[in-house]
Design a protein around this motif. Structure first.
Motif, short mmCIF file in Angstrom:
data_model
loop_
_atom_site.label_atom_id
_atom_site.label_comp_id
_atom_site.label_asym_id
_atom_site.label_seq_id
_atom_site.Cartn_x
_atom_site.Cartn_y
_atom_site.Cartn_z
N SER A 186 0.83 -1.21 0.00
CA SER A 186 0.00 0.00 0.00
C SER A 186 0.87 1.26 0.00
N LEU A 187 2.16 1.09 0.21
CA LEU A 187 3.08 2.22 0.32
C LEU A 187 3.80 2.44 -1.01
N ARG A 188 3.92 3.69 -1.40
CA ARG A 188 4.55 4.04 -2.67
C ARG A 188 5.96 3.44 -2.77
N GLY A 189 6.21 2.81 -3.92
CA GLY A 189 7.53 2.27 -4.19
C GLY A 189 7.76 0.85 -3.72
N ILE A 190 6.80 0.27 -3.01
CA ILE A 190 6.94 -1.10 -2.53
C ILE A 190 5.98 -1.99 -3.32
N ASP A 191 6.52 -2.99 -4.00
CA ASP A 191 5.68 -3.84 -4.84
C ASP A 191 5.72 -5.31 -4.44
N SER A 192 6.28 -5.60 -3.26
CA SER A 192 6.34 -6.98 -2.80
C SER A 192 6.38 -7.03 -1.28
N HIS A 193 5.78 -8.08 -0.74
CA HIS A 193 5.85 -8.28 0.71
C HIS A 193 7.27 -8.62 1.16
N LEU A 194 8.13 -8.96 0.19
CA LEU A 194 9.52 -9.30 0.50
C LEU A 194 10.43 -8.07 0.59
N THR A 195 9.89 -6.91 0.21
CA THR A 195 10.68 -5.68 0.30
C THR A 195 10.62 -5.14 1.72
N PRO A 196 11.75 -5.09 2.42
CA PRO A 196 11.71 -4.61 3.81
C PRO A 196 11.28 -3.15 3.88
N LEU A 197 10.49 -2.84 4.88
CA LEU A 197 10.07 -1.47 5.14
C LEU A 197 10.81 -0.97 6.36
N HIS A 198 11.44 0.20 6.23
CA HIS A 198 12.20 0.79 7.32
C HIS A 198 11.55 2.13 7.70
N ILE A 199 11.11 2.24 8.94
CA ILE A 199 10.54 3.49 9.43
C ILE A 199 11.44 4.00 10.56
N ALA A 200 12.06 5.16 10.35
CA ALA A 200 12.97 5.71 11.35
C ALA A 200 12.21 6.14 12.60
N ILE A 201 12.84 5.94 13.76
CA ILE A 201 12.28 6.34 15.04
C ILE A 201 13.22 7.37 15.67
N PHE A 202 12.66 8.49 16.09
CA PHE A 202 13.44 9.55 16.73
C PHE A 202 12.93 9.77 18.14
N ASP A 203 13.85 9.98 19.07
CA ASP A 203 13.45 10.30 20.44
C ASP A 203 12.66 11.60 20.44
N ASN A 204 11.62 11.64 21.26
CA ASN A 204 10.81 12.84 21.36
C ASN A 204 11.64 14.00 21.94
N ASP A 205 11.29 15.20 21.57
CA ASP A 205 12.04 16.37 22.00
C ASP A 205 11.10 17.57 22.00
N GLN A 206 11.02 18.29 23.11
CA GLN A 206 10.18 19.48 23.16
C GLN A 206 10.75 20.63 22.32
N ASP A 207 12.04 20.52 21.99
CA ASP A 207 12.66 21.48 21.07
C ASP A 207 12.47 20.94 19.65
N ILE A 208 11.38 21.34 19.00
CA ILE A 208 11.00 20.76 17.72
C ILE A 208 11.99 21.12 16.62
N GLU A 209 12.57 22.28 16.68
CA GLU A 209 13.56 22.64 15.67
C GLU A 209 14.78 21.74 15.76
N ARG A 210 15.17 21.39 16.96
CA ARG A 210 16.28 20.45 17.14
C ARG A 210 15.90 19.07 16.62
N LEU A 211 14.67 18.64 16.91
CA LEU A 211 14.19 17.37 16.39
C LEU A 211 14.17 17.38 14.87
N ALA A 212 13.70 18.48 14.28
CA ALA A 212 13.65 18.59 12.82
C ALA A 212 15.05 18.47 12.21
N LEU A 213 16.04 19.02 12.86
CA LEU A 213 17.41 18.93 12.37
C LEU A 213 17.92 17.49 12.45
N ARG A 214 17.51 16.74 13.46
CA ARG A 214 17.91 15.33 13.55
C ARG A 214 17.28 14.53 12.42
N VAL A 215 16.04 14.85 12.10
CA VAL A 215 15.38 14.19 10.97
C VAL A 215 16.11 14.52 9.68
#
Length: 204
Positions: free
Chosen positions: A121-150
């Motif tokens: 269902s996700l763009r660019g993935i056409d097989s169940h064998l294609t690994p999906l990677h979703i990055a996880i970032f620690d929460n931060d009340q300083d959103i600009e700092r979090l945005a820079l980490r992303v």
């Protein structure tokens, strides 16, 4: 997209997302790229009951040009995702139980998912064998700092479908409102499956 059309699209999207239970209380925030910049939800409103006056209009550099109230502090992360991915037209942030719980349970900085047909269902993935990677970032009340980490992560591993913020939820993105909604629905299904798998067999 014109500003009024963007607001209408996000009102309808908020109603749908709320029905799924993914934006409780005043959680979540939405945005769309428009012809003149961006439309974003103002802070403090339940996303299932949005009205046109619950939005702010921003110019291309993120300055408020119209609307009342304050933008969510997380607007900076929305703007960074648009900057990193120029084809992105919509960013939707949700607070589902599955996304929030998984983001805390997985101690690594990436959630790996494979073997599910729903990955297609996700763009660019056409097989169940294609690994999906979703990055996880620690929460931060300083959103600009979090945005820079992303942004730093994106420089080596491009963010395509979205990111998880630990203990906070999902930011999904797409080349249209419809695609972003599809990405949220697909990812939320996959997150729910992973939670069930962990309950049954434990983590990998």
């Amino acid at each position: 997209m014109q500003n009024h059309a963007a607001k209408s699209a996000l009102i309808e999207t908020g109603h749908w997302i709320s029905q799924q239970g993914w934006v409780p209380a005043t959680g979540g925030n939405f945005s769309i790229r428009t012809d003149s910049g961006f439309v974003v939800t103002a802070s403090g409103y339940h996303k299932g009951y949005l009205e046109p006056e619950h939005f702010l209009e921003l110019c291309a550099d993120g300055q408020i040009t119209a609307g009342n109230g304050a933008p969510s502090a997380e607007t900076a992360l929305h703007l960074m995702l648009y900057q990193l991915s120029p084809n992105t037209e919509c960013v939707l942030h949700t607070h589902s139980v599955a996304a929030t719980t998984l983001s805390r349970f997985i101690r690594d900085d990436t959630l790996y998912i494979e073997g599910y047909e729903m990955q297609k269902s996700l763009r660019g993935i056409d097989s169940h064998l294609t690994p999906l990677h979703i990055a996880i970032f620690d929460n931060d009340q300083d959103i600009e700092r979090l945005a820079l980490r992303v942004a730093k992560h994106h420089a080596t591993t491009p963010v395509v479908h979205g990111v998880l913020i630990r203990g906070h939820g999902l930011y999904a993105m797409g080349h249209s409102v419809a695609e972003t909604r599809r990405h949220i629905e697909g990812l939320e299904f996959l997150f729910a499956c992973e939670l069930e798998r962990i309950k049954l067999e434990g983590t990998r």
